[in-house]
Design an enzyme around this catalytic site. Structure first.
Site, PDB file in Angstrom:
ATOM      1  N   HIS A 110       0.822  -1.207   0.000  1.00  0.00           N
ATOM      2  CA  HIS A 110       0.000   0.000   0.000  1.00  0.00           C
ATOM      3  C   HIS A 110       0.859   1.261   0.000  1.00  0.00           C
ATOM      4  O   HIS A 110       0.476   2.273  -0.597  1.00  0.00           O
ATOM      5  CB  HIS A 110      -0.929  -0.003   1.219  1.00  0.00           C
ATOM      6  CG  HIS A 110      -2.041  -0.989   1.102  1.00  0.00           C
ATOM      7  ND1 HIS A 110      -3.358  -0.641   0.936  1.00  0.00           N
ATOM      8  CD2 HIS A 110      -2.033  -2.355   1.121  1.00  0.00           C
ATOM      9  CE1 HIS A 110      -4.110  -1.717   0.862  1.00  0.00           C
ATOM     10  NE2 HIS A 110      -3.326  -2.770   0.976  1.00  0.00           N
ATOM     11  N   ASP A 133      -5.523   6.213   1.695  1.00  0.00           N
ATOM     12  CA  ASP A 133      -5.785   4.824   1.327  1.00  0.00           C
ATOM     13  C   ASP A 133      -7.264   4.542   1.586  1.00  0.00           C
ATOM     14  O   ASP A 133      -7.798   4.892   2.637  1.00  0.00           O
ATOM     15  CB  ASP A 133      -4.910   3.907   2.172  1.00  0.00           C
ATOM     16  CG  ASP A 133      -4.861   2.481   1.660  1.00  0.00           C
ATOM     17  OD1 ASP A 133      -5.938   1.885   1.477  1.00  0.00           O
ATOM     18  OD2 ASP A 133      -3.757   1.959   1.472  1.00  0.00           O
ATOM     19  N   GLN A 186      -6.531 -11.888  -4.991  1.00  0.00           N
ATOM     20  CA  GLN A 186      -5.598 -12.519  -5.919  1.00  0.00           C
ATOM     21  C   GLN A 186      -6.295 -13.479  -6.882  1.00  0.00           C
ATOM     22  O   GLN A 186      -5.819 -13.699  -7.998  1.00  0.00           O
ATOM     23  CB  GLN A 186      -4.514 -13.246  -5.129  1.00  0.00           C
ATOM     24  CG  GLN A 186      -3.681 -12.331  -4.257  1.00  0.00           C
ATOM     25  CD  GLN A 186      -2.937 -13.042  -3.146  1.00  0.00           C
ATOM     26  OE1 GLN A 186      -2.804 -14.271  -3.176  1.00  0.00           O
ATOM     27  NE2 GLN A 186      -2.442 -12.308  -2.165  1.00  0.00           N
ATOM     28  N   TRP A 232      -1.977  -7.282  -6.483  1.00  0.00           N
ATOM     29  CA  TRP A 232      -2.221  -6.315  -7.557  1.00  0.00           C
ATOM     30  C   TRP A 232      -0.950  -5.577  -7.959  1.00  0.00           C
ATOM     31  O   TRP A 232      -0.722  -5.329  -9.148  1.00  0.00           O
ATOM     32  CB  TRP A 232      -3.313  -5.340  -7.161  1.00  0.00           C
ATOM     33  CG  TRP A 232      -3.700  -4.391  -8.259  1.00  0.00           C
ATOM     34  CD1 TRP A 232      -3.701  -3.029  -8.214  1.00  0.00           C
ATOM     35  CD2 TRP A 232      -4.150  -4.736  -9.582  1.00  0.00           C
ATOM     36  NE1 TRP A 232      -4.119  -2.504  -9.411  1.00  0.00           N
ATOM     37  CE2 TRP A 232      -4.394  -3.536 -10.284  1.00  0.00           C
ATOM     38  CE3 TRP A 232      -4.351  -5.946 -10.244  1.00  0.00           C
ATOM     39  CZ2 TRP A 232      -4.840  -3.499 -11.604  1.00  0.00           C
ATOM     40  CZ3 TRP A 232      -4.799  -5.919 -11.567  1.00  0.00           C
ATOM     41  CH2 TRP A 232      -5.041  -4.702 -12.227  1.00  0.00           C
ATOM     42  N   HIS A 266       1.945 -14.716  -6.818  1.00  0.00           N
ATOM     43  CA  HIS A 266       0.708 -14.891  -6.045  1.00  0.00           C
ATOM     44  C   HIS A 266      -0.402 -13.980  -6.555  1.00  0.00           C
ATOM     45  O   HIS A 266      -1.522 -14.061  -6.075  1.00  0.00           O
ATOM     46  CB  HIS A 266       0.980 -14.611  -4.572  1.00  0.00           C
ATOM     47  CG  HIS A 266       1.351 -13.185  -4.290  1.00  0.00           C
ATOM     48  ND1 HIS A 266       2.407 -12.556  -4.902  1.00  0.00           N
ATOM     49  CD2 HIS A 266       0.801 -12.253  -3.467  1.00  0.00           C
ATOM     50  CE1 HIS A 266       2.502 -11.312  -4.464  1.00  0.00           C
ATOM     51  NE2 HIS A 266       1.537 -11.096  -3.596  1.00  0.00           N
TER      52      HIS A 266
END
Length: 465
Positions: free
Chosen positions: A25, A115, A379, A357, A354
């Protein structure tokens, strides 16, 4: 009457960016800060005291806020919901203090870009009379699903089976393996689900909404929910050197909670032929089971290719006995490395990921075909798009125990590295790399969206002046 020679200084807009304190993030919000700074906006990143010293970006100031665990010893201890509550309480107070700090200076804060996990930051912005802008760090497709849940057009739990896929406007049909895990089983991660849904709690009051994706990649998905999620697509938030090259020296995010081993990785890769190496990394948080690690280890060893595998120190004990001795000359195991530099290296032939993003965007922006092995949460959706929508990779199938076996992984790795569809996947990857670069170049869709935001900030600053 003589004209005055006095120079009138128009105030510079000042944005404060507030990321959730994890690598995945911090990176995109810090990169957004650098994009804004390059356009003449003063940018300050506000992050927890435990992460503030890991951030170094020449054009972005860094300020600490509190999450209630400033000593570091108890950070994120206990239930996730308890940590989020503490961050909301202490973060609101310390963010307000930061705004007051700048209030009577030459650079009062014009806008808080927070965020989306922190809807409470919008309340702080409103209390201080500044703009509030929500920033989403997931794909538009994932945001669309949660927008439908928040709007009541999709109810929890989401019951999906392969005979009756989930069909939503703007999205491809979704099977059970494609849907985020905790909306099929809401009781599995209640705190995380609550946090995801809270992103929309006061979104209608936000002055701006941003998302780390771009129009050519997810136009349909974004437009399908634009009434409830009016996002400006400003991504991919990848350092400029790998895209448009418009920010001088921007080769890394400028934030690392771990020490990368770039020199060791680069030296090893330099000895390998073009597109001959499989890069394997599962990010900073995913913890694979010992069985999955074993299956992956023997699959990698059974291929005809070299491999570079990032295995955190805390995961090393899960490697099968004797594996480290058997990889000499074929593979390299490191605890961490600079992922962007690695993906950009000509020796890399595929990326086993995995499907977080950020990693997905980096693979697309660098034009690297992928083998998708999603573990949980969003995911699953990213993996579906990698294989079926963007055509840049294949997805490994898990057995009834949730493990992708060595035969399955070997099949997927060979398909990307040497299979019949190899060239098709490479062409698609190159196409998305070109479109990602186009979006960030001057006049591109993402660049235009950022410019429009900057113009509004400067207009308000001029009016205040």
């Amino acid at each position: 009457m003589e004209k005055s020679n006095e120079v009138v200084c128009i105030p510079t807009p000042h944005v404060m960016l507030l990321p959730y304190p994890s690598q995945g993030h911090i990176n995109p919000l810090l990169q957004f800060a650098k994009r804004l700074a390059a356009k003449g906006v003063r940018a300050t990143l506000a992050t927890t005291k435990n992460t503030v010293n890991s951030i170094h970006a020449a054009t972005v100031a860094v300020e600490p806020i509190s999450d209630g665990f400033d000593d570091g010893g108890s950070a994120k201890a206990g239930k996730e919901g308890d940590y989020l509550s503490s961050l909301r309480e202490h973060g609101s107070e310390s963010l307000s203090q930061l705004l007051n700090k700048y209030k009577n200076t030459k650079f009062p804060v014009s806008c808080i870009i927070y965020d989306a996990f922190f809807p409470w930051a919008l309340d702080v912005a409103k209390q201080h009379g500044v703009f509030g802008a929500s920033f989403f760090t997931n794909s538009a497709a994932v945001c669309a699903i949660f927008s439908h849940i928040h709007g009541g057009t999709l109810t929890l739990p989401v019951n999906v089976d392969d005979d009756k896929p989930l069909v939503l406007p703007g999205l491809p049909p979704l099977n059970s393996c494609d849907v985020p895990t905790f909306i099929r089983a809401p009781e599995s991660y209640p705190a995380y689900l609550a946090m995801k849904l809270s992103q929309f709690s006061n979104l209608h009051e936000a002055d701006f909404v941003f998302a780390n994706t771009f129009l050519d990649l997810e136009r349909q998905e974004a437009e399908s929910v634009e009434k409830s999620w009016p996002a400006r697509l400003v991504g991919p938030m990848v350092p400029s050197a790998y895209l448009d090259g418009r920010i001088e020296g921007d080769k890394g995010y400028g934030a690392s909670l771990w020490k990368p081993l770039s020199e060791q990785c680069a030296a090893w890769l330099n000895t390998k032929p073009r597109e001959s190496v499989m890069y394997v990394s599962f990010g900073s948080m995913v913890s694979l089971s010992s069985k999955q690690m074993e299956e992956m280890a023997w699959a990698l060893l059974s291929t005809n290719s070299h491999f570079l595998w990032v295995v955190r120190e805390t995961e090393r004990q899960k490697l099968p006995a004797g594996f480290m001795d058997s990889i000499k000359g074929k593979g390299l195991i490191v605890s961490w490395c600079n992922q962007l530099e690695t993906l950009a290296h000509p020796a890399i032939g595929c990326f086993l990921t995995h499907c977080g993003w950020n990693s997905t965007l980096e693979g697309l922006a660098l034009g690297v075909p992928m083998v998708a092995l999603p573990q949980w949460s969003d995911q699953m959706m990213d993996a579906k798009f990698i294989e079926e929508i963007w055509g840049v990779g294949v997805r490994a199938k898990e057995d009834e125990f949730g493990v992708a076996g060595r035969e399955e992984l070997l099949y997927c790795l060979k398909a990307v590295m040497e299979g019949e569809r190899r060239e098709e996947m490479r062409r698609n990857a190159a196409k998305w790399r070109e479109l990602a670069t186009k979006a960030t170049h001057q006049g591109g869709s993402s660049d235009n969206a950022i410019d429009e935001f900057v113009v509004k900030l400067k207009l308000v600053a001029n009016e205040g002046f």
